[in-house]
Design an enzyme around this catalytic site. Sequence first.
Site, PDB file in Angstrom:
ATOM      1  N   TYR A 115       0.831  -1.212   0.000  1.00  0.00           N
ATOM      2  CA  TYR A 115       0.000   0.000   0.000  1.00  0.00           C
ATOM      3  C   TYR A 115       0.867   1.263   0.000  1.00  0.00           C
ATOM      4  CZ  TYR A 115      -4.323  -2.546   0.206  1.00  0.00           C
ATOM      5  OH  TYR A 115      -5.373  -3.358  -0.132  1.00  0.00           O
TER       6      TYR A 115
ATOM      7  N   HIS B  66     -14.671   2.630  -0.992  1.00  0.00           N
ATOM      8  CA  HIS B  66     -13.602   1.692  -0.627  1.00  0.00           C
ATOM      9  C   HIS B  66     -12.487   2.341   0.178  1.00  0.00           C
ATOM     10  CE1 HIS B  66     -14.865  -1.182  -4.156  1.00  0.00           C
ATOM     11  NE2 HIS B  66     -15.688  -1.218  -3.134  1.00  0.00           N
TER      12      HIS B  66
ATOM     13  N   ASN C  91     -16.942   3.658 -21.054  1.00  0.00           N
ATOM     14  CA  ASN C  91     -15.934   2.612 -20.900  1.00  0.00           C
ATOM     15  C   ASN C  91     -15.459   2.208 -22.299  1.00  0.00           C
ATOM     16  OD1 ASN C  91     -14.556   0.079 -20.215  1.00  0.00           O
ATOM     17  ND2 ASN C  91     -15.742   0.105 -18.313  1.00  0.00           N
TER      18      ASN C  91
HETATM   19  P1  OAD Z   1     -11.523  -2.770 -12.814  1.00  0.00           P
HETATM   20  O1  OAD Z   1     -10.030  -2.894 -13.018  1.00  0.00           O
HETATM   21  O2  OAD Z   1     -12.283  -3.998 -12.501  1.00  0.00           O
HETATM   22  O3  OAD Z   1     -12.180  -2.152 -14.131  1.00  0.00           O
HETATM   23  C1  OAD Z   1     -11.672  -0.994 -14.728  1.00  0.00           C
HETATM   24  C2  OAD Z   1     -12.593  -0.654 -15.873  1.00  0.00           C
HETATM   25  O4  OAD Z   1     -12.142   0.568 -16.430  1.00  0.00           O
HETATM   26  C3  OAD Z   1     -12.610  -1.684 -17.002  1.00  0.00           C
HETATM   27  O5  OAD Z   1     -13.946  -1.987 -17.347  1.00  0.00           O
HETATM   28  C4  OAD Z   1     -11.880  -0.966 -18.143  1.00  0.00           C
HETATM   29  O6  OAD Z   1     -12.385  -1.340 -19.434  1.00  0.00           O
HETATM   30  C5  OAD Z   1     -12.212   0.472 -17.834  1.00  0.00           C
HETATM   31  N1  OAD Z   1     -11.258   1.465 -18.374  1.00  0.00           N
HETATM   32  C6  OAD Z   1      -9.949   1.318 -18.647  1.00  0.00           C
HETATM   33  N2  OAD Z   1      -9.425   2.466 -19.092  1.00  0.00           N
HETATM   34  C7  OAD Z   1     -10.432   3.370 -19.111  1.00  0.00           C
HETATM   35  C8  OAD Z   1     -10.532   4.750 -19.471  1.00  0.00           C
HETATM   36  N3  OAD Z   1      -9.472   5.435 -19.912  1.00  0.00           N
HETATM   37  N4  OAD Z   1     -11.733   5.358 -19.359  1.00  0.00           N
HETATM   38  C9  OAD Z   1     -12.826   4.681 -18.910  1.00  0.00           C
HETATM   39  N5  OAD Z   1     -12.780   3.382 -18.560  1.00  0.00           N
HETATM   40  C10 OAD Z   1     -11.607   2.732 -18.654  1.00  0.00           C
HETATM   41  O7  OAD Z   1     -11.753  -1.625 -11.728  1.00  0.00           O
HETATM   42  P2  OAD Z   1     -13.043  -1.321 -10.836  1.00  0.00           P
HETATM   43  O8  OAD Z   1     -14.291  -1.611 -11.583  1.00  0.00           O
HETATM   44  O9  OAD Z   1     -12.842   0.027 -10.274  1.00  0.00           O
HETATM   45  O10 OAD Z   1     -11.870  -3.013  -4.830  1.00  0.00           O
HETATM   46  O11 OAD Z   1     -12.872  -2.394  -9.696  1.00  0.00           O
HETATM   47  C11 OAD Z   1     -13.771  -2.375  -8.629  1.00  0.00           C
HETATM   48  C12 OAD Z   1     -13.072  -2.812  -7.361  1.00  0.00           C
HETATM   49  O12 OAD Z   1     -12.414  -4.050  -7.584  1.00  0.00           O
HETATM   50  C13 OAD Z   1     -11.951  -1.896  -6.919  1.00  0.00           C
HETATM   51  O13 OAD Z   1     -12.403  -0.771  -6.189  1.00  0.00           O
HETATM   52  C14 OAD Z   1     -11.140  -2.792  -6.050  1.00  0.00           C
HETATM   53  C15 OAD Z   1     -11.112  -4.023  -6.934  1.00  0.00           C
HETATM   54  O14 OAD Z   1     -10.936  -5.211  -6.286  1.00  0.00           O
HETATM   55  C16 OAD Z   1     -11.209  -3.153  -3.668  1.00  0.00           C
HETATM   56  O15 OAD Z   1      -9.980  -3.145  -3.600  1.00  0.00           O
HETATM   57  C17 OAD Z   1     -12.091  -3.317  -2.487  1.00  0.00           C
END
Ligand code: OAD
Length: 244
Positions: free
Chosen positions: A67, A119, A213
Site C-alpha cells: 500500500y 472503498h 468505458n
Molecule cells: P476494474 O479494473 O475492474 O475495471 C476498470 C474498468 O475501467 C474496465 O472496465 C476498463 O475497461 C475500464 N477502463 C480502462 N481504461 C479506461 C478509461 N481510460 N476510461 C474509462 N474506462 C476505462 O476496476 P473497478 O471496476 O474500479 O476493490 O474495480 C472495482 C473494485 O475491484 C476496486 O475498487 C477494487 C477491486 O478489487 C477493492 O480493492 C475493495
Amino acid sequence: MNSPAPLLAALRTSRHLAVLTGAGISAESGVPTFRDALAGLWARYDPMALATRAAFQRDPKLVWEWYAWRRRLVSQVTPNPGHYALADLAQRVPRLTLVTQNVDGLHQAAGSPEVIELHGNLGRVKCFDEDRIINGWTETGEVPPRCPDCGGWLRPDVVWFGEALPRAALAAAFAAAEGCDLFFSIGTSAVVEPAASLPRMAAERGALLVEVNPETTPLSDAASWSLCGPAGLVLPALLAAAWP
Ligand code: OAD
C-alpha cells in the site's frame, strides 16, 4: 465524438445526476486498473495475499509496503480531463452525487465536492485493532508503524476483501441511486458488489443509465447509452456538446 441528442437533453434537464466511478477514470492519470489482463494490479499481484485481514495478519510488513508503494504512485500523478469534467459537471446540474470505488483521491484533487468513497482512501490510516482513523504517527522505522494510542499496528483505511463497506458512504450511495434521474457508470468493470448494484438499482427505479468505458461490461446491455471510449476524451466532449 457525436453525442446523441436525447442524451444531451437528459443531461441538460437532469435534476439529480448520480455518478459511479471505478479505476478506469484514473487510468489516463497513470494509475493501474485492477482487472486489465496484462497491466492490472490483480493480474500482477494476488489480491488474497495483499488485500484481506488474514493477509495483513500473516505478513503485515508485506501488505503495508504494497500500500505504501501504491500511495507513492498516486502521490506522483495528477487528475486527468475525465476527473476535471466531473468537477465541472457538478457546477452545471442542480444536484450531482459522485460515488467512487477509487482510493486515490483524484476526484477531490480535481475539485469535485463531496466525494462518496466506498472503498476508503489510500491517504488515510487507521488502527488495525480499534478501527479508528489516526491522524499521525511517529516514524520509528518499524513497519507497519504502531498506533500512537494503543501500540497496535496501523493499516491503510481501505476496504479489504471480506470487509464491510463504510456504512454512511454505502447508505448515501444507495440513496442517490434510488433518487436520481440520470446515472453515469464510468470506468468500472461493474462486477464488484455492492457497487455494481448501484447502476442496476438506478435503472430499476427509472433513471436513465449511461456507461462510459472503452470495453463492454455486464452493464452495457442495460445502459440507455454506452459511450465507448476513454473517460478523459468522452466526458469533456459530452460536456462541450451539452453546454456549447
Ligand atoms: P476494474 O479494473 O475492474 O475495471 C476498470 C474498468 O475501467 C474496465 O472496465 C476498463 O475497461 C475500464 N477502463 C480502462 N481504461 C479506461 C478509461 N481510460 N476510461 C474509462 N474506462 C476505462 O476496476 P473497478 O471496476 O474500479 O476493490 O474495480 C472495482 C473494485 O475491484 C476496486 O475498487 C477494487 C477491486 O478489487 C477493492 O480493492 C475493495
